[in-house]
Write a protein that holds these residues in place. Structure first.
Motif, PDB file in Angstrom:
ATOM      1  N   PHE A 132       2.245  10.849  -5.203  1.00  0.00           N
ATOM      2  CA  PHE A 132       1.609   9.535  -5.280  1.00  0.00           C
ATOM      3  C   PHE A 132       1.873   8.885  -6.627  1.00  0.00           C
ATOM      4  N   LYS A 133       1.695   9.647  -7.699  1.00  0.00           N
ATOM      5  CA  LYS A 133       1.903   9.097  -9.043  1.00  0.00           C
ATOM      6  C   LYS A 133       3.346   8.636  -9.227  1.00  0.00           C
TER       7      LYS A 133
ATOM      8  N   MET B  59       0.833  -1.167   0.000  1.00  0.00           N
ATOM      9  CA  MET B  59       0.000   0.000   0.000  1.00  0.00           C
ATOM     10  C   MET B  59       0.884   1.238   0.000  1.00  0.00           C
ATOM     11  N   ILE B  60       0.549   2.181  -0.841  1.00  0.00           N
ATOM     12  CA  ILE B  60       1.344   3.397  -0.976  1.00  0.00           C
ATOM     13  C   ILE B  60       0.786   4.457  -0.030  1.00  0.00           C
ATOM     14  N   ILE B  61       1.674   5.007   0.783  1.00  0.00           N
ATOM     15  CA  ILE B  61       1.279   6.056   1.715  1.00  0.00           C
ATOM     16  C   ILE B  61       2.033   7.322   1.358  1.00  0.00           C
TER      17      ILE B  61
ATOM     18  N   LYS C  69       5.473   7.623  -6.852  1.00  0.00           N
ATOM     19  CA  LYS C  69       5.681   6.395  -6.085  1.00  0.00           C
ATOM     20  C   LYS C  69       5.026   5.202  -6.781  1.00  0.00           C
ATOM     21  N   TYR C  70       3.820   5.416  -7.313  1.00  0.00           N
ATOM     22  CA  TYR C  70       3.095   4.353  -8.003  1.00  0.00           C
ATOM     23  C   TYR C  70       3.860   3.895  -9.234  1.00  0.00           C
ATOM     24  N   GLU C  71       4.429   4.829  -9.967  1.00  0.00           N
ATOM     25  CA  GLU C  71       5.211   4.513 -11.171  1.00  0.00           C
ATOM     26  C   GLU C  71       6.440   3.681 -10.806  1.00  0.00           C
ATOM     27  N   LYS C  72       7.089   4.016  -9.686  1.00  0.00           N
ATOM     28  CA  LYS C  72       8.298   3.300  -9.275  1.00  0.00           C
ATOM     29  C   LYS C  72       8.009   1.861  -8.858  1.00  0.00           C
ATOM     30  N   THR C  73       6.799   1.579  -8.406  1.00  0.00           N
ATOM     31  CA  THR C  73       6.472   0.208  -8.007  1.00  0.00           C
ATOM     32  C   THR C  73       6.418  -0.728  -9.203  1.00  0.00           C
TER      33      THR C  73
END
Length: 63
Positions: free
Chosen positions: A19-20, A1-3, A22-26
């Motif tokens: 957020f975007k 889960m991204i916080i 961090k989401y891209e890096k996952t």
């Protein structure tokens, strides 16, 4: 889960941008697209070989 911690008075666009990022890096989207289609192991090997040859040619032209 991204916080993504949002500071007091921080712009919502900035928090969304964090957020975007961090989401891209996952790599979730990249993995999802990769799994949508099955590639035969021989095709994967051939594509890797073609990419390696391409990179090698690029490195030779730089020198």
């Amino acid at each position: 889960m991204i916080i993504v911690p949002v500071k007091e008075g921080e712009n919502i666009e900035r928090a969304l941008k964090k957020f975007k990022r961090k989401y891209e890096k996952t790599g979730v989207v990249k993995e999802l697209r990769r799994r949508q289609q099955f590639d035969k192991p021989s095709e994967v090997k051939r594509l890797k070989m073609e990419h390696a040859i391409y990179v090698q040619k690029l490195q030779q032209t730089e020198e």
